[in-house]
Design a protein around this motif. Structure first.
Motif, PDB file in Angstrom:
ATOM      1  N   THR A 274       0.800  -1.228   0.000  1.00 52.91           N
ATOM      2  CA  THR A 274       0.000   0.000   0.000  1.00 52.91           C
ATOM      3  C   THR A 274       0.835   1.281   0.000  1.00 52.91           C
ATOM      4  O   THR A 274       0.283   2.369  -0.115  1.00 52.91           O
ATOM      5  N   VAL A 275       2.136   1.167   0.128  1.00 55.53           N
ATOM      6  CA  VAL A 275       2.992   2.339   0.335  1.00 55.53           C
ATOM      7  C   VAL A 275       3.441   2.926  -1.007  1.00 55.53           C
ATOM      8  O   VAL A 275       3.727   2.194  -1.949  1.00 55.53           O
ATOM      9  N   ASP A 276       3.515   4.238  -1.080  1.00 57.10           N
ATOM     10  CA  ASP A 276       3.953   4.919  -2.298  1.00 57.10           C
ATOM     11  C   ASP A 276       5.446   5.202  -2.304  1.00 57.10           C
ATOM     12  O   ASP A 276       6.094   5.123  -3.348  1.00 57.10           O
TER      13      ASP A 276
ATOM     14  N   ALA B  58      10.265  -3.847  -1.169  1.00 48.65           N
ATOM     15  CA  ALA B  58       9.540  -4.651  -2.146  1.00 48.65           C
ATOM     16  C   ALA B  58       8.242  -5.199  -1.560  1.00 48.65           C
ATOM     17  O   ALA B  58       7.247  -5.377  -2.267  1.00 48.65           O
ATOM     18  N   ARG B  59       8.250  -5.464  -0.276  1.00 47.77           N
ATOM     19  CA  ARG B  59       7.052  -5.951   0.405  1.00 47.77           C
ATOM     20  C   ARG B  59       6.045  -4.831   0.644  1.00 47.77           C
ATOM     21  O   ARG B  59       4.828  -5.018   0.492  1.00 47.77           O
ATOM     22  N   LEU B  60       6.530  -3.663   1.004  1.00 42.00           N
ATOM     23  CA  LEU B  60       5.657  -2.565   1.399  1.00 42.00           C
ATOM     24  C   LEU B  60       5.042  -1.813   0.218  1.00 42.00           C
ATOM     25  O   LEU B  60       3.884  -1.399   0.274  1.00 42.00           O
ATOM     26  N   LEU B  61       5.823  -1.625  -0.829  1.00 43.80           N
ATOM     27  CA  LEU B  61       5.399  -0.737  -1.903  1.00 43.80           C
ATOM     28  C   LEU B  61       4.279  -1.325  -2.750  1.00 43.80           C
ATOM     29  O   LEU B  61       4.235  -2.530  -3.013  1.00 43.80           O
ATOM     30  N   ARG B  62       3.414  -0.455  -3.215  1.00 45.21           N
ATOM     31  CA  ARG B  62       2.445  -0.826  -4.230  1.00 45.21           C
ATOM     32  C   ARG B  62       3.187  -0.962  -5.558  1.00 45.21           C
ATOM     33  O   ARG B  62       4.350  -0.557  -5.679  1.00 45.21           O
ATOM     34  N   ASP B  63       2.526  -1.529  -6.572  1.00 45.77           N
ATOM     35  CA  ASP B  63       3.153  -1.614  -7.888  1.00 45.77           C
ATOM     36  C   ASP B  63       3.541  -0.223  -8.371  1.00 45.77           C
ATOM     37  O   ASP B  63       2.737   0.707  -8.359  1.00 45.77           O
ATOM     38  N   GLY B  64       4.789  -0.051  -8.769  1.00 41.37           N
ATOM     39  CA  GLY B  64       5.261   1.236  -9.250  1.00 41.37           C
ATOM     40  C   GLY B  64       5.707   2.186  -8.161  1.00 41.37           C
ATOM     41  O   GLY B  64       6.141   3.310  -8.456  1.00 41.37           O
ATOM     42  N   GLY B  65       5.630   1.765  -6.899  1.00 36.01           N
ATOM     43  CA  GLY B  65       6.117   2.608  -5.813  1.00 36.01           C
ATOM     44  C   GLY B  65       7.628   2.746  -5.868  1.00 36.01           C
ATOM     45  O   GLY B  65       8.317   1.980  -6.541  1.00 36.01           O
ATOM     46  N   VAL B  66       8.160   3.725  -5.143  1.00 36.80           N
ATOM     47  CA  VAL B  66       9.586   4.036  -5.247  1.00 36.80           C
ATOM     48  C   VAL B  66      10.278   3.949  -3.892  1.00 36.80           C
ATOM     49  O   VAL B  66       9.658   4.145  -2.843  1.00 36.80           O
TER      50      VAL B  66
END
Length: 294
Positions: free
Chosen positions: A179-181, A229-237
């Motif tokens: 869910t993280v950006d 890699a676990r925290l980010l949404r697809d395309g997050g940085v």
């Protein structure tokens, strides 16, 4: 500097210069302003120190000459647009980290809606505080493992709305997975073998947990990669600080997994390579299907 503070400032600067400090004049001004309780810009407008203040200044100068961090003596550190409380038990934020924080601010602002930002290994809370101040609509989370540093972060993040937790960056915020950006981190990254190359201010006064990270200095950066890699949404940085000598090794931590695209390294204001950014590839998850970047 002229006026009543001139003699005290010059005397302090001589001691600091003889001790081999690189910015004795500026640090003498900082210490004198601290003792007098004024901003540095006002030193030329106020009277010189009285006997009690002179004694206090002399004591601080002796401590600084012995390489105790200036920020420990004044109890504060400037970081971007904020002032942080710092002291023994917490890593003193450095100017180069302000660029990484600026990247996190820009990345958060680029998100439509409410950006979710996670600061892994927040230390004093510097990056989390900067993001919260400069992107007030962001949802900011921060984690710190060391209890002493966590106490400083709690002080600096009080009233900001930042969700501060005590824990390990390697397994923090499982409730935020996917869910993280923006993930940002200034982790420990000094190899255990590099003891002699570290300045006394850091080596003798910053917490060991904030400095050392395995034989090659990359252990914590590897943990940040997995957590991001676990925290980010697809395309997050993700953005992570590293040592100058890790200009190739730090980006390689991300590139080698196949989970990331747009892996790039960035230089600080002195053109030294100091931080890496990457974007999570679509459907890339640690240990899961589709871990190769598309």
């Amino acid at each position: 500097m002229s006026g009543g503070t001139g003699p005290a400032w010059r005397r302090a600067a001589v001691v600091l210069r003889d001790a081999g400090l690189t910015s004795p004049d500026a640090e003498a001004r900082e210490l004198l302003a601290h003792v007098l309780g004024v901003d540095v810009a006002r030193l030329a407008l106020v009277d010189g120190p009285d006997d009690q203040q002179t004694a206090a200044l002399d004591a601080l100068v002796v401590r600084r000459a012995s390489r105790e961090p200036l920020q420990h003596l004044t109890g504060r550190a400037a970081f971007r647009h904020v002032e942080l409380a710092v002291g023994p038990g917490v890593f003193v934020p450095r100017p180069e980290t302000e660029l990484l924080a600026g990247w996190a601010v820009a990345a958060a602002r680029a998100v439509e809606g409410t950006p979710v930002v996670v600061d892994l290994g927040t230390g004093s809370g510097a990056i989390a505080r900067a993001v919260a101040e400069e992107v007030p609509h962001a949802e900011v989370h921060a984690v710190e493992l060391d209890e002493g540093a966590h106490a400083w972060a709690a002080r600096n993040l009080a009233g900001t709305g930042v969700d501060l937790r005590l824990g390990d960056l390697a397994d923090a915020f499982v409730d935020l997975d996917d869910t993280v950006d923006v993930v940002v981190s200034n982790p420990p990254y000094i190899p255990l073998t590099a003891w002699e190359s570290v300045t006394p201010e850091a080596r003798d006064h910053d917490p060991a947990a904030a400095l050392w990270s395995g034989d090659d200095g990359l252990d914590a950066i590897r943990a940040v990669e997995v957590s991001a890699a676990r925290l980010l949404r697809d395309g997050g940085v993700v953005g992570v600080e590293h040592a100058e000598v890790q200009a190739e090794a730090a980006p390689a931590v991300f590139a080698a997994t196949g989970r990331w695209r747009e892996v790039r390294d960035h230089a600080d204001l002195t053109d030294r390579p100091r931080w890496t950014t990457a974007r999570l590839a679509r459907w890339a998850r640690p240990g899961g299907p589709g871990t190769m970047a598309r």
